[in-house]
Design an enzyme around this catalytic site. Structure first.
Site, PDB file in Angstrom:
ATOM      1  N   HIS A   1      -2.045   6.386   8.260  1.00 14.93           N
ATOM      2  CA  HIS A   1      -1.202   5.267   8.713  1.00 14.93           C
ATOM      3  C   HIS A   1       0.280   5.590   8.551  1.00 14.93           C
ATOM      4  CE1 HIS A   1      -0.386   0.884   9.313  1.00 14.93           C
ATOM      5  NE2 HIS A   1       0.670   1.170   8.558  1.00 14.93           N
ATOM      6  N   GLU A   2       0.678   5.998   7.359  1.00 14.24           N
ATOM      7  CA  GLU A   2       2.107   6.246   7.124  1.00 14.24           C
ATOM      8  C   GLU A   2       2.592   7.444   7.937  1.00 14.24           C
ATOM      9  OE1 GLU A   2       3.346   3.765   5.771  1.00 14.24           O
ATOM     10  OE2 GLU A   2       1.490   3.008   4.896  1.00 14.24           O
TER      11      GLU A   2
ATOM     12  N   GLY B   1       0.803  -1.212   0.000  1.00 16.17           N
ATOM     13  CA  GLY B   1       0.000   0.000   0.000  1.00 16.17           C
ATOM     14  C   GLY B   1       0.839   1.265   0.000  1.00 16.17           C
TER      15      GLY B   1
ATOM     16  N   MET C   1       4.662   3.223   2.135  1.00 20.27           N
ATOM     17  CA  MET C   1       5.846   3.005   2.965  1.00 20.27           C
ATOM     18  C   MET C   1       6.244   4.282   3.693  1.00 20.27           C
ATOM     19  SD  MET C   1       8.049   0.942   4.044  1.00 20.27           S
ATOM     20  CE  MET C   1       9.203   1.507   5.277  1.00 20.27           C
ATOM     21  N   GLU C   2       6.510   4.120   4.984  1.00 23.12           N
ATOM     22  CA  GLU C   2       6.702   5.258   5.880  1.00 23.12           C
ATOM     23  C   GLU C   2       8.122   5.807   5.952  1.00 23.12           C
ATOM     24  OE1 GLU C   2       6.036   2.045   6.871  1.00 23.12           O
ATOM     25  OE2 GLU C   2       7.117   1.544   8.706  1.00 23.12           O
ATOM     26  N   ASN C   3       8.931   5.701   4.902  1.00 24.40           N
ATOM     27  CA  ASN C   3      10.290   6.239   4.912  1.00 24.40           C
ATOM     28  C   ASN C   3      10.324   7.626   5.559  1.00 24.40           C
ATOM     29  OD1 ASN C   3      10.900   4.061   2.970  1.00 24.40           O
ATOM     30  ND2 ASN C   3       9.725   5.362   1.583  1.00 24.40           N
TER      31      ASN C   3
ATOM     32  N   GLU D   1       3.331  -2.115  13.406  1.00 23.17           N
ATOM     33  CA  GLU D   1       2.189  -2.232  12.492  1.00 23.17           C
ATOM     34  C   GLU D   1       0.857  -2.362  13.235  1.00 23.17           C
ATOM     35  OE1 GLU D   1       2.403  -1.278   9.677  1.00 23.17           O
ATOM     36  OE2 GLU D   1       4.510  -1.524   9.141  1.00 23.17           O
TER      37      GLU D   1
HETATM   38  N1  TRP Z   1       5.591  -0.554   6.398  1.00 24.72           N
HETATM   39  C1  TRP Z   1       4.629  -0.518   5.324  1.00 24.72           C
HETATM   40  C2  TRP Z   1       3.307  -0.170   5.983  1.00 24.72           C
HETATM   41  O1  TRP Z   1       2.594  -0.986   6.459  1.00 24.72           O
HETATM   42  C3  TRP Z   1       4.515  -1.836   4.627  1.00 24.72           C
HETATM   43  C4  TRP Z   1       5.284  -2.004   3.369  1.00 24.72           C
HETATM   44  C5  TRP Z   1       5.268  -1.207   2.299  1.00 24.72           C
HETATM   45  C6  TRP Z   1       6.098  -3.079   2.987  1.00 24.72           C
HETATM   46  N2  TRP Z   1       6.027  -1.727   1.301  1.00 24.72           N
HETATM   47  C7  TRP Z   1       6.535  -2.872   1.704  1.00 24.72           C
HETATM   48  C8  TRP Z   1       6.491  -4.216   3.628  1.00 24.72           C
HETATM   49  C9  TRP Z   1       7.353  -3.764   1.014  1.00 24.72           C
HETATM   50  C10 TRP Z   1       7.309  -5.118   2.959  1.00 24.72           C
HETATM   51  C11 TRP Z   1       7.741  -4.892   1.680  1.00 24.72           C
HETATM   52  O2  TRP Z   1       2.999   0.954   6.154  1.00 24.72           O
HETATM   53 ZN    ZN Z   2       2.455   0.182   8.490  1.00 24.77          ZN
END
Ligand code: TRP
Ligand code: ZN
Length: 885
Positions: free
Chosen positions: A301-302, A265, A267-269, A324
């Site tokens: 969420h992110e 979905g 990613m929280e970088n 999570e």
């Molecule tokens: N940390 C992300 C979320 O839940 C999850 C996620 C995004 C992820 N891309 C990924 C996990 C690729 C594994 C691989 O917000």
């Molecule tokens: Zn998450």
């Protein structure tokens, strides 16, 4: 690619890293076919480790040069083996300079550095950083990052990474550069870069403490007109976290970037969240109400991860639910608060529980069952599961239920006070909750360690003479792979009592002063008895209100009692629940009747109850829509001893058609009366109306009346938003009118042409066809030949292949096994492209041993065919576990 089982990693084998990284400086020379990376890393020996060697991880890297403290290393100064680079007996403090080459244009796994529509993106969680450079790529190694990006100025005018932009300028040969500095220490999985031809919507936003921050949403040029909702969602998220948890944004700049090729979905970088386009882009033309709601929740969420995940992170990947589960709980609460009403909160709760039951309960009962904090894995990517996320969120919710909102907040405050800047465990979180509230929560830890959905049995006895009510609660938990014995859980069971008028009755136990209308019993032993006094009449018990624990409640209640709850319970969730139980009871006996070839009937009491809900205008349309939506086929199948998808499908179709016939007038009224006024707004009120209206339409289309078909065609053409348009088209296709009515035949093509340039809408087009009860493998194979189809784009693959295999139960499990053959062929092909996505497709067969005998054989054959191939570690783990369960 492996043919035997890959190595297993165990939670209890955790040891600290031999060396810790303080700083890393990264320089990227970006080009699609060959990208050069120079990583300069400062490491120091970890006093907590016994290991003398520096251990770095690297995968699919071309190592050009490695130097330590100014001296170039050559083997045997270092050794590489199986994804590890070891430097034996290194000095206590070292600076490593490592040059590697990458090939982004060859990278179809979408982990590490890859291309999407010609632009560069990274995905590092969980273990993708090791595809960029050699590094101690584990979440308990936290460093500060400086990142320099160099690339062609014309092709890649935008160069982004985490933190703050500190320098930019021109380079020879039409190239340019940008340098970024992230002031916060972070684990490598939070590193990100983006380079490409992108544009942004930006705003300055004032935080609660008065600081101004820059917010940006980056997209490809043609999508700029679809970014307003994501920006609004971001601002709401920031405000909510300030108010509800006192947590502020800690950076001067916060960026969201949308990418079309993405495994999950979002990613929280740190400071540079990267999103699947489907969770960013929206306008009324392309997005449904559900899309709008999902965008708000994923943006939330992110953003919330910035504290729960980034500032406090995980010690190791077994602790994944620490971030999570907690962050899903936070986004659920955010969305619930955003509805602005009690019934809005209930709607959100019902939707979340429905997801849990439809997806997590089966997982907990299948070959992949694992605790919220798993004990082992072969591939960590396979453990981004509904158990870790959704059940994990339920576990966090139970703290709040047990400790109260204030108690929960105290626990959160203590958690941050103790652990800001650290990489910690689920046990640390539990300790903060316990200590902040002066409670012993040691038993609660079992929610993290034991897999399987607990059963809670309730028996009630009313003593008329003494006016007492006795509740006997007992619990058990089924066996799961590797766990045969289970200890009792601490389970909050919220209870209410309804009198014969449907009013809440006070709940008083011996010695109580107060007698609230609802109270949470704590079940901690195998069996416990609770006695209430001064109970004026025999009550109807409303148990597990608001779904206070992720358990299966076994409590026998008569139809009359359920009907009473359905019409009166002050707990909205349990009103809905009563309706679902009434329906489920009948769907199960109808399934049996189909199997025995008996005539199918539906009783008028049930039809009347549905009529009452449908016409109860005092009840929010959104709640009515949920109450009138029958349990899904998977939910029904779950409750049968041997799953017979065709029979379940026919039973459910019969019930739907009967409700359509008997409530025709009421459905038509609901369709007419729930039109929304004025311009499109994705508010919970309007979305609820549309949902009810479109549910009504879907029922009406089950009748053999072309007039309703034309009504739907008209709705399709006149709709000013995607919700109404897509609902009309989907119902027309699913009920077969596109084959029967000449005016409807051309609609799928019309839709395709209209949205040809909107990838997210074309995904909807594929998926609505794949999930039709009329679509078999031939239909889907034909769609795969469509020029717009590709397995390489995860959204597209999911829309068609997963749509069919995961969400078209009756057709996927066709008696001739054609669905399974289709599955195995596509799984094998997809695994060579993208293991992470393939492994999710592999999960369709989780339940194969529970199907009727005639399906088990072809299912096993398909699984064995896959198993004989050379497979990725991801898919190998799933297939192995599925076959051996
Ligand atoms: N940390 C992300 C979320 O839940 C999850 C996620 C995004 C992820 N891309 C990924 C996990 C690729 C594994 C691989 O917000
Ligand atoms: Zn998450």
């Amino acid at each position: 690619m492996t043919s035997s089982n890959p190595a297993t990693v165990y939670r209890l084998d955790y040891t600290a890293s031999s060396f810790l990284a303080d700083r890393i400086d990264l320089v990227f020379d970006l080009a699609p076919s060959v990208t050069q990376v120079r990583a300069t890393t400062e490491l120091h020996r970890n006093p907590d480790s016994e290991n003398r060697d520096i251990v770095l991880y690297g995968e699919e890297l071309e190592l050009v040069r490695i130097a330590m403290n100014g001296k170039v290393l050559a083997k045997p100064d270092y050794a590489t083996d199986n994804g590890e680079l070891r430097i034996p007996d290194a000095p206590d403090k070292v600076t490593l300079v490592i040059d590697t080459l990458l090939h982004p244009d060859q990278n179809t796994s979408l982990m590490g550095l890859y291309l999407s529509n010609g632009n560069f993106f990274t995905q590092c969680e969980a273990e993708g950083f090791r595809k960029i450079t050699y590094f101690p790529d584990r979440p308990d190694v936290m460093a500060t990052y400086t990142v320099t990006l160099r690339a062609d100025r014309e092709k890649y005018p935008v160069l982004l990474s985490n933190g703050n932009l500190v320098e930019e300028g021109d380079l020879p040969n039409g190239r340019h550069y940008a340098k970024w500095e992230d002031p916060f220490k972070k684990p490598s999985y939070l590193f990100a870069l983006v380079a490409g031809n992108l544009v942004c919507r930006e705003e300055t936003f004032r935080l609660a403490d008065g600081r101004d921050v820059l917010l940006q949403v980056w997209v490809e040029k043609n999508n700029l007109d679809k970014t307003a909702h994501a920006m609004e969602s971001l601002k709401h998220s920031i405000r909510w976290d300030e108010r509800r948890f006192g947590l502020e944004l800690d950076l001067d700049r916060f960026m969201i970037v949308a990418v079309s090729d993405f495994n999950m979905g979002a990613m929280e970088n740190k400071g540079l969240n990267i999103f699947n386009t489907r969770y960013v882009l929206a306008n009324p033309r392309i997005a449904t109400d559900l899309d709008y709601a999902n965008i708000e929740s994923v943006v939330g969420h992110e953003y919330f991860h910035n504290w729960t995940g980034n500032r406090v992170t995980c010690r190791d990947w077994f602790q994944l639910s620490l971030k999570e589960g907690l962050t899903v709980f936070r986004d659920q609460e955010f969305s619930a608060d955003r509805t602005g009403s009690e019934s809005g909160r209930a709607v959100k709760r019902i939707e979340d529980v429905r997801t849990l039951r439809q997806l997590q309960f089966p997982e907990d009962a299948g070959p992949m069952a694992h605790p919220v904090r798993p004990d082992s894995y072969q591939e960590i990517n396979n453990f981004y599961t509904v158990t870790v996320y959704e059940k994990g969120a339920e576990v966090v919710r139970m703290y709040q239920t047990l400790l109260g909102r204030d108690g929960f907040r105290k626990g959160m405050d203590l958690y941050f006070k103790r652990h800001d800047g650290q990489a910690v465990t689920c046990t640390d979180f539990l300790a903060a909750m316990a200590d902040a509230n002066g409670r012993d929560l040691s038993q609660f830890e079992r929610w993290y360690s034991q897999a399987g959905t607990p059963r809670v049995k309730l028996q009630s006895h009313y003593d008329e003479k003494n006016r007492t009510l006795t509740l006997i609660l007992s619990q058990s938990c089924p066996q799961t792979p590797g766990q045969t014995e289970k200890q009792p859980f601490l389970i909050p069971v919220a209870i209410g009592l309804l009198d014969s008028h449907g009013k809440d009755m006070p709940l008083r136990m011996e010695g109580d002063k107060a007698a609230p209308n609802s109270r949470t019993l704590e079940l901690s032993e195998e069996s416990q008895t609770f006695t209430f006094i001064d109970v004026a009449e025999k009550p109807v018990v409303s148990a597990l209100r608001n779904f206070s624990a992720p358990v299966i409640l076994e409590y026998e209640q008569s139809d009359d009692e359920l009907l009473h709850l359905l019409s009166h319970d002050s707990d909205h969730f349990n009103r809905w629940e009563a309706g679902q139980r009434l329906a489920l009871r009948r769907l199960l006996s109808l399934t049996k009747a189909v199997q025995a070839d008996r005539t199918l009937t539906l009783d008028s009491a049930f039809i009347d109850a549905f009529r009452a809900v449908l016409t109860d205008t005092a009840l929010d349309p959104a709640l009515r829509e949920l109450a009138l939506t029958l349990p899904g086929e998977m939910m029904i199948a779950e409750k049968t001893d041997e799953i017979d998808p065709a029979a379940t499908h026919r039973a459910r179709q019969f019930m739907r058609r009967t409700l359509a016939e008997n409530l025709e007038k009421e459905w038509l009224n609901a369709w007419q009366e729930n039109r929304t006024e004025g311009a499109y707004r994705p508010t919970p009120q309007d979305a609820g109306k549309r949902a009810l209206k479109n549910l009504a339409l879907s029922y009406l289309l089950l009748l053999d009346k072309p007039a309703y078909g034309r009504m739907a065609i008209d709705q399709y053409h006149t709709a000013d938003n995607m919700s109404d348009r897509l609902a009309a088209l989907t119902s027309l296709v699913h009920s077969g009118w596109t084959d029967k009515l000449p005016e409807a035949k051309a609609l799928p093509d019309h839709f395709y042409r209209e949205y040809e340039n909107e990838a997210l809408v074309i995904d909807k087009w594929f998926s609505l066809q794949a999930t039709s009860p009329n679509a078999d493998t031939a239909t889907v194979r034909k769609l795969m030949k469509h020029p717009a189809f590709t397995l390489k784009n995860p959204n597209r693959a999911r829309s068609l292949i997963f749509g069919f295999c995961h969400n078209n139960m009756a057709q996927f499990h066709a008696a001739d096994g054609s669905g399974y053959t289709f599955w195995s062929e596509n799984l094998i092909e997809l695994d060579r492209i993208n293991p992470q996505v393939a492994a999710r497709l592999a999960r369709c067969m989780d339940q194969w041993k529970r199907y009727i005998p005639s399906l088990r054989k072809p299912a096993e054959q398909a699984l064995r065919n896959v198993s004989e191939q050379s497979l990725s570690r991801d898919t190998r783990e799933i297939i192995g576990k599925t076959l051996s369960a």
